[in-house]
Scaffold this motif. Sequence first.
Motif, PDB file in Angstrom:
ATOM      1  N   ARG A 164       0.839  -1.203   0.000  1.00 22.97           N
ATOM      2  CA  ARG A 164       0.000   0.000   0.000  1.00 22.97           C
ATOM      3  C   ARG A 164       0.871   1.248   0.000  1.00 22.97           C
ATOM      4  NH1 ARG A 164      -5.073  -1.154   2.263  1.00 22.97           N
ATOM      5  NH2 ARG A 164      -5.648   0.946   1.558  1.00 22.97           N
ATOM      6  N   VAL A 166       2.230   4.575   1.311  1.00 23.74           N
ATOM      7  CA  VAL A 166       2.387   5.122   2.653  1.00 23.74           C
ATOM      8  C   VAL A 166       3.328   6.325   2.570  1.00 23.74           C
ATOM      9  CG1 VAL A 166       3.213   4.678   5.004  1.00 23.74           C
ATOM     10  CG2 VAL A 166       2.054   2.862   3.748  1.00 23.74           C
ATOM     11  N   HIS A 196      -1.360  13.804   6.854  1.00 20.16           N
ATOM     12  CA  HIS A 196      -1.501  12.510   6.185  1.00 20.16           C
ATOM     13  C   HIS A 196      -2.312  11.546   7.045  1.00 20.16           C
ATOM     14  CE1 HIS A 196       1.443  13.576   3.054  1.00 20.16           C
ATOM     15  NE2 HIS A 196       2.033  14.246   4.020  1.00 20.16           N
ATOM     16  N   ASP A 197      -3.274  10.874   6.410  1.00 17.09           N
ATOM     17  CA  ASP A 197      -4.092   9.913   7.146  1.00 17.09           C
ATOM     18  C   ASP A 197      -3.300   8.671   7.525  1.00 17.09           C
ATOM     19  OD1 ASP A 197      -6.295  11.578   6.925  1.00 17.09           O
ATOM     20  OD2 ASP A 197      -6.960  10.650   5.035  1.00 17.09           O
ATOM     21  N   ARG A 198      -2.326   8.307   6.699  1.00 18.50           N
ATOM     22  CA  ARG A 198      -1.514   7.108   6.953  1.00 18.50           C
ATOM     23  C   ARG A 198      -0.048   7.482   6.798  1.00 18.50           C
ATOM     24  NH1 ARG A 198      -2.929   3.696   2.692  1.00 18.50           N
ATOM     25  NH2 ARG A 198      -4.604   2.740   3.862  1.00 18.50           N
ATOM     26  N   ARG A 254       1.098   5.927  12.147  1.00 20.89           N
ATOM     27  CA  ARG A 254      -0.154   6.687  12.109  1.00 20.89           C
ATOM     28  C   ARG A 254      -1.157   5.928  11.253  1.00 20.89           C
ATOM     29  NH1 ARG A 254      -2.594  11.557  12.974  1.00 20.89           N
ATOM     30  NH2 ARG A 254      -3.709  12.600  11.274  1.00 20.89           N
ATOM     31  N   ASP A 255      -2.220   5.448  11.902  1.00 16.07           N
ATOM     32  CA  ASP A 255      -3.270   4.647  11.256  1.00 16.07           C
ATOM     33  C   ASP A 255      -2.701   3.412  10.574  1.00 16.07           C
ATOM     34  OD1 ASP A 255      -5.953   4.123  10.767  1.00 16.07           O
ATOM     35  OD2 ASP A 255      -5.870   5.007   8.760  1.00 16.07           O
ATOM     36  N   ILE A 256      -1.693   2.825  11.185  1.00 18.96           N
ATOM     37  CA  ILE A 256      -1.089   1.573  10.738  1.00 18.96           C
ATOM     38  C   ILE A 256      -0.904   0.705  11.976  1.00 18.96           C
ATOM     39  CG2 ILE A 256       0.997   0.515   9.776  1.00 18.96           C
ATOM     40  CD1 ILE A 256       1.331   3.023   8.053  1.00 18.96           C
ATOM     41  N   VAL A 280      -0.522  -2.721   7.141  1.00 21.73           N
ATOM     42  CA  VAL A 280      -1.067  -1.531   6.485  1.00 21.73           C
ATOM     43  C   VAL A 280      -2.416  -1.915   5.898  1.00 21.73           C
ATOM     44  CG1 VAL A 280      -0.645   0.280   4.790  1.00 21.73           C
ATOM     45  CG2 VAL A 280       1.286  -0.829   5.933  1.00 21.73           C
ATOM     46  N   LYS A 281      -3.459  -1.480   6.545  1.00 27.73           N
ATOM     47  CA  LYS A 281      -4.811  -1.923   6.144  1.00 27.73           C
ATOM     48  C   LYS A 281      -5.314  -1.143   4.934  1.00 27.73           C
ATOM     49  CE  LYS A 281      -5.832  -3.093  10.946  1.00 27.73           C
ATOM     50  NZ  LYS A 281      -6.665  -2.848  12.129  1.00 27.73           N
TER      51      LYS A 281
END
Length: 281
Positions: A164, A166, A196-198, A254-256, A280-281
Amino acid sequence: MFGRATRLLAGALTLACLMLIGPSTPSGAHFAGTQPVEPVKDIVPNRVMTWNICNPCGDENNVGRAAEIAKYAPQVIGMQEACVRDVERIRDYLQHLHGLVYHVEYGSVLRNRSRCGGWPWSPGGFGQAILSAAPMTDRAHVEYPEGGSEDRGYMAVTTKVGGRNVRVFNTHLAQRQQPEFREKQVDVLAAAVARHDRAIVLGDFNAVPDAPELGKMWPLATDADTQCHPSPTGSGTCEPTTDWQLKFDYVFLRDIAPLEQSVRPSAYSDHHPVYADVDVK
């Protein structure tokens, strides 16, 4: 099958040639007998690593540094205190001796002959570097407005981790006796990460988890070491990452989701390589 055997044979031939031509490190340490050629292994696609490779640190053994990285074969490596020439050699050794191919981006903050060699009119670049098995895009390079006793900064790229996209940051904050500078630097870094969201933030923060100057990082991201977090009773549950038994090196997520983090002492630096497997979704 044949491609892998060919790469391994090429690595062995490279080693034989280098043994004949003599020293290959800036300090003059001989390549021969330093590290054997290892079997080619696959890069771990969801593994990231941070490592302050130490400069100056006596004999800079880039063959040994490459072998250390090859043990863990991460998808992404963030290096600090990195001379461009050293990173170039490490990258070459990873490819020719270990069959691991990486792209590279630099975030140099100094051009310093005493640190990194080179001619007086063309000194070597010093700062951060990111190696990634996947191509990198959208490189950003920011020097902190106030670096303390030495220029410091962060770099960021977008690349693949676990298949994904990142955003990956790599930083080195001001020296450990300079918390007032680190606080201002974290303000700059945290503002960039928050966009950044991720994201994955790698680096040498020169501060223990309870340090007040890291206060803006913890609401944004968690440590890949799930047992490590700031605590009013101290940070004894955080595994040390330096020879002086302090945790200064971080893989912030972060969001991982973290899966596992490992810290492994190294003979090649006063900081330990820290690597983490992530989801990493």
